[in-house]
Design a protein around this motif. Sequence first.
Motif, PDB file in Angstrom:
ATOM      1  N   MET A  25       0.331  -0.630  -0.190  1.00 27.75           N
ATOM      2  CA  MET A  25      -0.309   0.403   0.048  1.00 27.75           C
ATOM      3  C   MET A  25       1.145   1.481   0.063  1.00 27.75           C
ATOM      4  O   MET A  25       0.731   2.021  -1.105  1.00 27.75           O
ATOM      5  N   ALA A  26       1.880   1.113   0.935  1.00 24.05           N
ATOM      6  CA  ALA A  26       2.915   2.576   0.567  1.00 24.05           C
ATOM      7  C   ALA A  26       3.801   2.662  -0.478  1.00 24.05           C
ATOM      8  O   ALA A  26       3.528   3.954  -1.381  1.00 24.05           O
ATOM      9  N   LEU A  27       3.821   1.365  -1.026  1.00 23.46           N
ATOM     10  CA  LEU A  27       4.781   1.852  -2.090  1.00 23.46           C
ATOM     11  C   LEU A  27       3.724   2.171  -3.492  1.00 23.46           C
ATOM     12  O   LEU A  27       3.970   3.372  -4.621  1.00 23.46           O
ATOM     13  N   VAL A  28       1.873   1.730  -3.771  1.00 27.59           N
ATOM     14  CA  VAL A  28       1.459   1.963  -4.233  1.00 27.59           C
ATOM     15  C   VAL A  28       1.460   4.140  -3.956  1.00 27.59           C
ATOM     16  O   VAL A  28       0.811   4.937  -4.830  1.00 27.59           O
ATOM     17  N   ALA A  29       0.780   4.160  -2.764  1.00 25.83           N
ATOM     18  CA  ALA A  29       0.758   5.230  -2.989  1.00 25.83           C
ATOM     19  C   ALA A  29       1.973   6.571  -2.744  1.00 25.83           C
ATOM     20  O   ALA A  29       1.763   7.617  -3.120  1.00 25.83           O
ATOM     21  N   THR A  30       2.421   5.634  -2.905  1.00 19.95           N
ATOM     22  CA  THR A  30       3.693   6.919  -2.613  1.00 19.95           C
ATOM     23  C   THR A  30       4.801   7.170  -4.521  1.00 19.95           C
ATOM     24  O   THR A  30       4.517   8.275  -4.690  1.00 19.95           O
ATOM     25  N   ASP A  31       3.847   5.745  -4.788  1.00 20.99           N
ATOM     26  CA  ASP A  31       3.916   6.217  -6.351  1.00 20.99           C
ATOM     27  C   ASP A  31       3.015   6.836  -6.976  1.00 20.99           C
ATOM     28  O   ASP A  31       3.249   7.418  -8.116  1.00 20.99           O
ATOM     29  N   PHE A  32       1.971   6.992  -6.932  1.00 22.68           N
ATOM     30  CA  PHE A  32       1.076   8.061  -7.034  1.00 22.68           C
ATOM     31  C   PHE A  32       1.643   9.403  -6.555  1.00 22.68           C
ATOM     32  O   PHE A  32       1.090  10.222  -7.607  1.00 22.68           O
ATOM     33  N   ALA A  33       1.275   9.474  -5.446  1.00 19.96           N
ATOM     34  CA  ALA A  33       2.755  10.895  -5.399  1.00 19.96           C
ATOM     35  C   ALA A  33       3.793  11.481  -5.880  1.00 19.96           C
ATOM     36  O   ALA A  33       3.153  12.205  -7.124  1.00 19.96           O
ATOM     37  N   LEU A  34       4.171  10.516  -6.840  1.00 20.33           N
ATOM     38  CA  LEU A  34       5.678  10.955  -7.020  1.00 20.33           C
ATOM     39  C   LEU A  34       5.205  10.997  -8.679  1.00 20.33           C
ATOM     40  O   LEU A  34       5.841  11.812 -10.101  1.00 20.33           O
ATOM     41  N   TYR A  35       4.058  10.030  -9.613  1.00 16.61           N
ATOM     42  CA  TYR A  35       3.423  10.097 -10.879  1.00 16.61           C
ATOM     43  C   TYR A  35       3.053  11.808 -11.049  1.00 16.61           C
ATOM     44  O   TYR A  35       3.274  12.355 -11.722  1.00 16.61           O
ATOM     45  N   TRP A  36       2.537  12.265  -9.672  1.00 12.06           N
ATOM     46  CA  TRP A  36       2.094  13.950  -9.850  1.00 12.06           C
ATOM     47  C   TRP A  36       2.764  14.817  -9.715  1.00 12.06           C
ATOM     48  O   TRP A  36       3.300  16.174 -10.371  1.00 12.06           O
ATOM     49  N   VAL A  37       4.108  14.168  -8.934  1.00 10.54           N
ATOM     50  CA  VAL A  37       6.032  15.404  -9.062  1.00 10.54           C
ATOM     51  C   VAL A  37       5.798  15.508 -10.216  1.00 10.54           C
ATOM     52  O   VAL A  37       6.225  16.079 -10.822  1.00 10.54           O
ATOM     53  N   HIS A  38       6.594  14.202 -10.651  1.00 12.81           N
ATOM     54  CA  HIS A  38       6.687  14.327 -12.013  1.00 12.81           C
ATOM     55  C   HIS A  38       6.274  14.519 -13.344  1.00 12.81           C
ATOM     56  O   HIS A  38       7.002  15.422 -14.155  1.00 12.81           O
ATOM     57  N   ARG A  39       5.523  14.990 -12.379  1.00 14.68           N
ATOM     58  CA  ARG A  39       4.024  15.369 -14.105  1.00 14.68           C
ATOM     59  C   ARG A  39       4.661  17.045 -14.156  1.00 14.68           C
ATOM     60  O   ARG A  39       4.555  17.422 -14.828  1.00 14.68           O
ATOM     61  N   LEU A  40       4.959  17.258 -12.786  1.00 17.68           N
ATOM     62  CA  LEU A  40       4.826  18.848 -12.287  1.00 17.68           C
ATOM     63  C   LEU A  40       6.037  19.669 -13.316  1.00 17.68           C
ATOM     64  O   LEU A  40       6.203  20.336 -13.443  1.00 17.68           O
ATOM     65  N   SER A  95      13.150   9.838 -24.292  1.00 16.69           N
ATOM     66  CA  SER A  95      13.123   9.782 -25.965  1.00 16.69           C
ATOM     67  C   SER A  95      13.166  11.464 -25.946  1.00 16.69           C
ATOM     68  O   SER A  95      12.656  12.285 -25.120  1.00 16.69           O
ATOM     69  N   ILE A  96      14.136  12.036 -27.348  1.00 21.30           N
ATOM     70  CA  ILE A  96      13.553  13.861 -27.499  1.00 21.30           C
ATOM     71  C   ILE A  96      12.820  14.717 -27.452  1.00 21.30           C
ATOM     72  O   ILE A  96      12.300  15.732 -26.990  1.00 21.30           O
ATOM     73  N   ASN A  97      11.759  13.638 -28.265  1.00 24.18           N
ATOM     74  CA  ASN A  97      10.208  14.457 -28.357  1.00 24.18           C
ATOM     75  C   ASN A  97       9.314  13.880 -27.325  1.00 24.18           C
ATOM     76  O   ASN A  97       8.126  14.390 -27.622  1.00 24.18           O
ATOM     77  N   ILE A  98       9.038  13.000 -26.438  1.00 24.14           N
ATOM     78  CA  ILE A  98       8.637  12.357 -26.040  1.00 24.14           C
ATOM     79  C   ILE A  98       8.460  12.634 -24.966  1.00 24.14           C
ATOM     80  O   ILE A  98       8.118  12.341 -23.870  1.00 24.14           O
ATOM     81  N   HIS A  99       8.836  13.580 -23.604  1.00 27.00           N
ATOM     82  CA  HIS A  99       8.912  13.956 -22.716  1.00 27.00           C
ATOM     83  C   HIS A  99       7.354  13.860 -21.834  1.00 27.00           C
ATOM     84  O   HIS A  99       7.902  14.060 -20.404  1.00 27.00           O
ATOM     85  N   ASN A 100       6.633  14.680 -22.180  1.00 29.25           N
ATOM     86  CA  ASN A 100       5.265  14.065 -21.585  1.00 29.25           C
ATOM     87  C   ASN A 100       4.350  13.175 -21.461  1.00 29.25           C
ATOM     88  O   ASN A 100       3.572  13.805 -21.703  1.00 29.25           O
ATOM     89  N   ARG A 101       5.103  11.875 -21.985  1.00 29.89           N
ATOM     90  CA  ARG A 101       4.428  10.927 -21.740  1.00 29.89           C
ATOM     91  C   ARG A 101       5.318  10.224 -20.453  1.00 29.89           C
ATOM     92  O   ARG A 101       6.524   9.965 -20.472  1.00 29.89           O
ATOM     93  N   ASN A 102       4.525   8.637 -20.380  1.00 28.03           N
ATOM     94  CA  ASN A 102       4.968   7.809 -19.277  1.00 28.03           C
ATOM     95  C   ASN A 102       5.623   8.426 -18.077  1.00 28.03           C
ATOM     96  O   ASN A 102       7.039   8.090 -17.947  1.00 28.03           O
ATOM     97  N   TYR A 103       5.100   9.068 -17.286  1.00 26.83           N
ATOM     98  CA  TYR A 103       5.976  10.147 -16.051  1.00 26.83           C
ATOM     99  C   TYR A 103       5.822   9.031 -15.204  1.00 26.83           C
ATOM    100  O   TYR A 103       6.477   8.404 -14.037  1.00 26.83           O
ATOM    101  N   GLY A 104       5.208   7.599 -15.262  1.00 24.80           N
ATOM    102  CA  GLY A 104       5.102   6.424 -14.351  1.00 24.80           C
ATOM    103  C   GLY A 104       6.521   6.011 -14.082  1.00 24.80           C
ATOM    104  O   GLY A 104       7.164   5.791 -14.668  1.00 24.80           O
ATOM    105  N   THR A 105       6.587   5.787 -12.243  1.00 28.23           N
ATOM    106  CA  THR A 105       7.915   4.868 -11.761  1.00 28.23           C
ATOM    107  C   THR A 105       8.105   3.419 -11.909  1.00 28.23           C
ATOM    108  O   THR A 105       9.007   3.396 -12.074  1.00 28.23           O
ATOM    109  N   THR A 106       7.341   3.042 -11.269  1.00 27.89           N
ATOM    110  CA  THR A 106       6.681   2.078 -10.678  1.00 27.89           C
ATOM    111  C   THR A 106       5.500   1.123 -11.251  1.00 27.89           C
ATOM    112  O   THR A 106       5.770  -0.285 -12.162  1.00 27.89           O
ATOM    113  N   PHE A 107       4.538   1.891 -11.655  1.00 32.48           N
ATOM    114  CA  PHE A 107       3.486   1.731 -11.930  1.00 32.48           C
ATOM    115  C   PHE A 107       2.672   1.887 -13.068  1.00 32.48           C
ATOM    116  O   PHE A 107       2.756   3.059 -13.132  1.00 32.48           O
TER     117      PHE A 107
END
Length: 253
Positions: A91-106, A201-213
């Motif tokens: 549960m901690a891994l899923v919750a942390t990954d969810f937070a990191l998805y949004w940090v990474h997106r930001l 990849s050089i042109n697709i930075h704004n996709r696939n932000y996920g770290t674990t899931f």
Amino acid sequence: MDRLLSSDNIQTFSFFVLVAVFGLLEKFRPAREINRWKDLKIDVLSFAIGVTLSRLCYPTIYNFCETHLPKDTLLIWHGVTDLPAAVKIGMALVATDFALYWVHRLQHSNAFMWRTHTWHHSIEELYWFSGFRTSFMHSFIYNIPQTIIPMFIFKLTPLEAGIGYSIGIFVQFWEHTNTDFNIGFLKYIFITPAYHRVHHSINIHNRNYGTTFSFWDRMFGTYHDPDLVPKDTKLGLGEELTPPKITRMLTGF
Ligand SMILES: [Zn+2]
Ligand SMILES: [Zn+2]
């Protein structure tokens, strides 16, 4: 025995096991031809700085939270501390990954946050060690959810946290490794090296932000199918790295 099973010892042991495993996999099953000596010096320096800073950041954030966060009110559900260790860690891994998805997106949508992340995207040849190329600010920002969620929300014991962080180190190796794996239907749950290579990849930075899931990207509309990207697509920022630029990128300001 308890001393042997400390969080730091578990993480250090996991690190060396993973170096051997991913080093061999890349040697015998490389996804691309790369020259890993090219940026080795810079990656060793970056790794040393990253490890030192993480060791400093973690107690700083931990002590700050312990002093300033209200006791127990952060528990989503009080019974969570009584759950089996494996469930709590999951549960901690899923919750942390969810937070990191949004940090990474930001980091990709906000100019200040992007500065904390350009150093990571300066990697032009991905292999297991290159993923540790993160700026000071990047390490600091990521350490906040990585400390608060497992230690203050799920209240993991040092041993449970050590296991959780070791899984995090495995993910760091896994996502940046220069090997391709077919994980079948599990690709709907976990990211793969090819999945994360799309993000570098050089042109697709704004996709696939996920770290674990991988399901966060599918859920929030930022998924890009790795099979649609040419295998030899160029990685990195597409700009020359001068010493002043490297210094600024390393700090993340
Ligand atoms: Zn990124
Ligand atoms: Zn990466």
